[in-house]
Write a protein that holds these residues in place. Structure first.
Motif, PDB file in Angstrom:
ATOM      1  N   GLU A  54      58.102  41.163  28.118  1.00 55.56           N
ATOM      2  CA  GLU A  54      58.766  41.672  26.916  1.00 55.56           C
ATOM      3  C   GLU A  54      60.273  41.537  27.069  1.00 55.56           C
ATOM      4  OE1 GLU A  54      57.595  45.160  24.676  1.00 55.56           O
ATOM      5  OE2 GLU A  54      55.978  45.478  26.108  1.00 55.56           O
ATOM      6  N   PHE A  55      60.913  40.947  26.058  1.00 54.88           N
ATOM      7  CA  PHE A  55      62.355  40.748  26.060  1.00 54.88           C
ATOM      8  C   PHE A  55      63.004  41.680  25.039  1.00 54.88           C
ATOM      9  CE2 PHE A  55      60.563  36.946  27.766  1.00 54.88           C
ATOM     10  CZ  PHE A  55      61.508  36.398  28.623  1.00 54.88           C
ATOM     11  N   ALA A  56      64.041  42.399  25.469  1.00 52.29           N
ATOM     12  CA  ALA A  56      64.829  43.199  24.538  1.00 52.29           C
ATOM     13  C   ALA A  56      65.807  42.260  23.838  1.00 52.29           C
ATOM     14  CB  ALA A  56      65.585  44.297  25.277  1.00 52.29           C
ATOM     15  N   GLY A  98      63.096  56.761  30.538  1.00 50.46           N
ATOM     16  CA  GLY A  98      63.856  55.514  30.579  1.00 50.46           C
ATOM     17  C   GLY A  98      64.411  55.128  29.227  1.00 50.46           C
ATOM     18  N   ASP A  99      65.145  54.025  29.232  1.00 49.42           N
ATOM     19  CA  ASP A  99      65.662  53.468  27.986  1.00 49.42           C
ATOM     20  C   ASP A  99      64.832  52.245  27.612  1.00 49.42           C
ATOM     21  OD1 ASP A  99      66.548  51.484  29.726  1.00 49.42           O
ATOM     22  OD2 ASP A  99      68.646  52.129  29.665  1.00 49.42           O
ATOM     23  N   LEU A 100      65.350  51.422  26.723  1.00 51.30           N
ATOM     24  CA  LEU A 100      64.577  50.274  26.234  1.00 51.30           C
ATOM     25  C   LEU A 100      64.188  49.323  27.360  1.00 51.30           C
ATOM     26  CD1 LEU A 100      63.565  49.329  23.448  1.00 51.30           C
ATOM     27  CD2 LEU A 100      65.552  47.830  23.322  1.00 51.30           C
ATOM     28  N   SER A 101      65.040  49.221  28.377  1.00 48.71           N
ATOM     29  CA  SER A 101      64.745  48.319  29.496  1.00 48.71           C
ATOM     30  C   SER A 101      63.523  48.786  30.284  1.00 48.71           C
ATOM     31  CB  SER A 101      65.954  48.194  30.425  1.00 48.71           C
ATOM     32  OG  SER A 101      66.215  49.414  31.103  1.00 48.71           O
ATOM     33  N   ALA A 102      63.241  50.083  30.238  1.00 48.19           N
ATOM     34  CA  ALA A 102      62.101  50.640  30.970  1.00 48.19           C
ATOM     35  C   ALA A 102      60.844  50.748  30.122  1.00 48.19           C
ATOM     36  CB  ALA A 102      62.469  52.029  31.504  1.00 48.19           C
ATOM     37  N   LEU A 103      60.958  50.519  28.826  1.00 50.59           N
ATOM     38  CA  LEU A 103      59.821  50.703  27.924  1.00 50.59           C
ATOM     39  C   LEU A 103      58.610  49.847  28.297  1.00 50.59           C
ATOM     40  CD1 LEU A 103      58.595  52.070  25.480  1.00 50.59           C
ATOM     41  CD2 LEU A 103      59.844  50.480  24.003  1.00 50.59           C
ATOM     42  N   PRO A 104      58.781  48.563  28.667  1.00 49.17           N
ATOM     43  CA  PRO A 104      57.597  47.790  29.060  1.00 49.17           C
ATOM     44  C   PRO A 104      56.858  48.394  30.249  1.00 49.17           C
ATOM     45  CG  PRO A 104      59.416  46.313  28.572  1.00 49.17           C
ATOM     46  CD  PRO A 104      59.985  47.709  28.584  1.00 49.17           C
ATOM     47  N   ALA A 105      57.600  48.872  31.253  1.00 47.78           N
ATOM     48  CA  ALA A 105      56.958  49.472  32.427  1.00 47.78           C
ATOM     49  C   ALA A 105      56.254  50.774  32.053  1.00 47.78           C
ATOM     50  CB  ALA A 105      57.994  49.733  33.516  1.00 47.78           C
TER      51      ALA A 105
END
Length: 212
Positions: A54-56, A98-105
């Motif tokens: 997933e890419f932000a 987390g923030d958006l960068s952590a959302l996939p995890a």
């Protein structure tokens, strides 16, 4: 967020044991210069030989441009993960922050939880469109916030469930450092039952640091 699926014979032996894993995605930028970024493997189908990342989509950035222009036939290099930190599921509860960068995890972790697992999440997003319905069998209490300050305040005011819990968090460096202090000094949460990572830092590319 934009999901991109990669397929190829080189992925036939891909292994990712933990939602906390990250791979090195290596791709050419607009000048042809090899560029590296860390990403969470959010899905892998061994039978089909397909890996999903997933890419932000930011206003600008080499990875954002690559993802926006991605099409069948484009080549990229995927390296890793080098190792996995497998966090047991048999805690009484789990808190994911987390923030958006952590959302996939976070999404992957919730997908992997056994039915009835007690989980809380606090996730910082910039736009309401980033709110998603989690595909999970866990008993989830989600909190969506709009800023780092609100994220910290929400965690500070959160009434944690009874019993032994595990806290996982990832995001921007300064926010994660404040969160680590909050968890250890104010919440008195055991250091051996948490993992806090800096996934990115203002002004720095290809950044990743374990804080706790």
């Amino acid at each position: 967020m934009l999901s991109v699926r990669f397929k190829g014979e080189a992925l036939s032996d891909f292994i990712s044991h933990s939602f906390d894993d990250h791979i090195k995605f290596i791709f050419p930028d607009s000048d042809g210069t090899p560029t590296r970024r860390d990403y969470t493997p959010t899905g892998y189908d061994k039978q089909r030989g397909e890996l999903t990342l997933e890419f932000a989509l930011h206003a600008q950035g080499a990875a954002t441009e690559w993802a926006r222009q991605a099409k069948v036939g484009m080549n990229a290099i995927i390296a890793g993960p080098r190792g996995s930190m497998v966090i047991p599921q048999n805690y009484d509860w789990h808190l994911l922050v987390g923030d958006l960068s952590a959302l996939p995890a976070i999404h992957r972790r919730l997908q992997e939880f056994a039915p009835g697992t007690k989980a809380l999440s606090v996730i910082e997003i910039a736009h309401a469109d980033d709110i998603r319905a989690f595909d999970t069998r866990a008993d989830v209490e989600p909190h969506w916030v709009k800023s780092a300050d609100e994220l910290l305040a929400t965690v500070r005011n959160l009434a944690l469930p009874a019993g032994e819990g595990y806290i996982w968090a990832a995001g921007e460096t300064s926010t994660m450092k404040e969160l680590r202090t909050l968890l250890t000094d104010e919440k008195r949460h055991p250091k051996d039952a948490m993992r806090v990572s800096a996934y990115w830092k203002h002004g720095a590319a290809d950044f990743h640091e374990k804080l706790a």
